[in-house]
Design an enzyme around this catalytic site. Structure first.
Site, PDB file in Angstrom:
ATOM      1  N   ASP A  17       0.917  -1.392  -0.076  1.00  0.00           N
ATOM      2  CA  ASP A  17      -0.033  -0.020  -0.036  1.00  0.00           C
ATOM      3  C   ASP A  17       1.054   1.335  -0.027  1.00  0.00           C
ATOM      4  OD1 ASP A  17      -1.466   2.092   0.542  1.00  0.00           O
ATOM      5  OD2 ASP A  17      -2.577   1.010   2.425  1.00  0.00           O
ATOM      6  N   ILE A  18       0.798   2.251  -1.057  1.00  0.00           N
ATOM      7  CA  ILE A  18       1.588   3.293  -1.350  1.00  0.00           C
ATOM      8  C   ILE A  18       1.558   4.359  -0.027  1.00  0.00           C
ATOM      9  CG2 ILE A  18       0.238   4.647  -2.549  1.00  0.00           C
ATOM     10  CD1 ILE A  18       2.614   5.100  -4.478  1.00  0.00           C
ATOM     11  N   ASN A  31      -7.932  11.499 -11.110  1.00  0.00           N
ATOM     12  CA  ASN A  31      -8.766  11.802 -12.401  1.00  0.00           C
ATOM     13  C   ASN A  31      -8.781  13.272 -12.455  1.00  0.00           C
ATOM     14  OD1 ASN A  31     -10.809  13.175 -10.576  1.00  0.00           O
ATOM     15  ND2 ASN A  31     -11.255  10.892 -10.212  1.00  0.00           N
ATOM     16  N   ASP A  41      -6.292   6.544  -5.416  1.00  0.00           N
ATOM     17  CA  ASP A  41      -6.709   7.864  -4.920  1.00  0.00           C
ATOM     18  C   ASP A  41      -7.491   7.862  -3.801  1.00  0.00           C
ATOM     19  OD1 ASP A  41      -7.352  10.454  -5.312  1.00  0.00           O
ATOM     20  OD2 ASP A  41      -8.868  10.281  -6.791  1.00  0.00           O
TER      21      ASP A  41
HETATM   22  P1  ADP Z   1      -6.425   4.473 -12.415  1.00  0.00           P
HETATM   23  O1  ADP Z   1      -7.731   4.936 -12.547  1.00  0.00           O
HETATM   24  O2  ADP Z   1      -5.300   5.353 -12.882  1.00  0.00           O
HETATM   25  O3  ADP Z   1      -6.405   2.969 -13.081  1.00  0.00           O
HETATM   26  P2  ADP Z   1      -6.691   2.868  -9.755  1.00  0.00           P
HETATM   27  O4  ADP Z   1      -6.257   3.717  -8.586  1.00  0.00           O
HETATM   28  O5  ADP Z   1      -7.716   2.197 -10.438  1.00  0.00           O
HETATM   29  O6  ADP Z   1      -6.056   4.276 -11.016  1.00  0.00           O
HETATM   30  O7  ADP Z   1      -5.264   1.908 -10.030  1.00  0.00           O
HETATM   31  C1  ADP Z   1      -4.018   2.336 -10.186  1.00  0.00           C
HETATM   32  C2  ADP Z   1      -3.146   1.283  -9.784  1.00  0.00           C
HETATM   33  O8  ADP Z   1      -3.204   1.297  -8.241  1.00  0.00           O
HETATM   34  C3  ADP Z   1      -3.747  -0.258  -9.782  1.00  0.00           C
HETATM   35  O9  ADP Z   1      -2.566  -1.253 -10.115  1.00  0.00           O
HETATM   36  C4  ADP Z   1      -4.415  -0.659  -8.525  1.00  0.00           C
HETATM   37  O10 ADP Z   1      -4.249  -1.890  -8.290  1.00  0.00           O
HETATM   38  C5  ADP Z   1      -3.261   0.091  -7.647  1.00  0.00           C
HETATM   39  N1  ADP Z   1      -3.720   0.422  -6.193  1.00  0.00           N
HETATM   40  C6  ADP Z   1      -4.817   0.469  -5.571  1.00  0.00           C
HETATM   41  N2  ADP Z   1      -4.779   0.693  -4.464  1.00  0.00           N
HETATM   42  C7  ADP Z   1      -3.271   1.021  -3.889  1.00  0.00           C
HETATM   43  C8  ADP Z   1      -2.599   1.324  -2.940  1.00  0.00           C
HETATM   44  N3  ADP Z   1      -3.143   1.576  -1.732  1.00  0.00           N
HETATM   45  N4  ADP Z   1      -1.211   1.431  -3.107  1.00  0.00           N
HETATM   46  C9  ADP Z   1      -0.616   1.116  -4.218  1.00  0.00           C
HETATM   47  N5  ADP Z   1      -1.479   1.035  -5.369  1.00  0.00           N
HETATM   48  C10 ADP Z   1      -2.625   0.721  -5.249  1.00  0.00           C
END
Ligand code: ADP
Length: 187
Positions: A17-18, A31, A41
């Site tokens: 988790d980032i 977005n 996000d």
């Molecule tokens: P986008 O609309 O740009 O596709 P998303 O948030 O739906 O954005 O997904 C972008 C990437 O981030 C995906 O690979 C998703 O699995 C990943 N992701 C979702 N939650 C987290 C998080 N908490 N930390 C890191 N990466 C995440």
């Protein structure tokens, strides 16, 4: 798993988790309305608190949002970082609508913001590979190419880029992409 430039700058891959990874700047996959959403996000706004959205409200009032391929900077609220760079990736259609260039441009813009804000460590999620549907193998190759290019610049202030991948599959895809990059002969 990591890659190192001739000048000692590094790319690190991590799974998780980032919002839990400390860096000077954390990149968000936002977005174009900068309105908050699900995925990474949602996680960033939940963990960072309302201060981030308040700052985005100001940016939105001034400029209406942020175009695909670009990014805007805010402070990071309660996140373990100084800045959040909200990057707007392309929605993937079929790969023939400029998606690759827009995705590359997101990474470049974030790295530019990093230089403007004297950032040394920056973490990226896999922009556009969730709800926006970008195939992750191609997205990984683009992300790594742009970051390597930047880290090889002699004047780059950024010294470490951390890709934080959500889930085993995403992580392993990046490991593969980084491995094939490391095996290419130096130019
Ligand atoms: P986008 O609309 O740009 O596709 P998303 O948030 O739906 O954005 O997904 C972008 C990437 O981030 C995906 O690979 C998703 O699995 C990943 N992701 C979702 N939650 C987290 C998080 N908490 N930390 C890191 N990466 C995440």
């Amino acid at each position: 798993m990591y890659w190192q430039s001739a000048t000692g700058r590094k790319i690190t891959l991590a799974e998780g988790d980032i919002t839990r990874v400390s860096a000077d700047a954390i990149v968000n996959a936002a977005n174009s309305a900068l309105a908050g959403g699900g995925g990474v996000d949602g996680a960033i706004h939940r963990a960072g608190g309302p201060e981030i959205m308040r700052e985005l409200d100001g940016i939105r009032a001034q400029s209406g949002g942020c175009a695909a391929g670009s990014a805007v900077a805010t402070r990071a609220g309660k996140l373990p970082a100084r800045h959040v760079f909200h990057a707007v990736g392309p929605v993937y259609r079929d790969g023939r609508h400029g998606e690759g260039e827009l995705l590359a441009s997101c990474y470049r813009k974030c790295l530019e913001l990093a230089e403007e804000h004297a950032v040394e460590t920056i973490s990226f999620p896999a922009i556009s590979t969730g709800v926006y549907g970008y195939p992750i193998e191609e997205a990984a190759a683009i992300a790594l190419r742009e970051v390597v290019r930047h880290l090889e610049r002699p004047d780059a202030n950024v010294r470490q880029v951390i890709f934080v991948l959500f889930g085993r599959n995403a992580y392993e895809t990046y490991v593969k992409a980084l491995t094939s990059l490391s095996q290419q002969p130096a130019p």
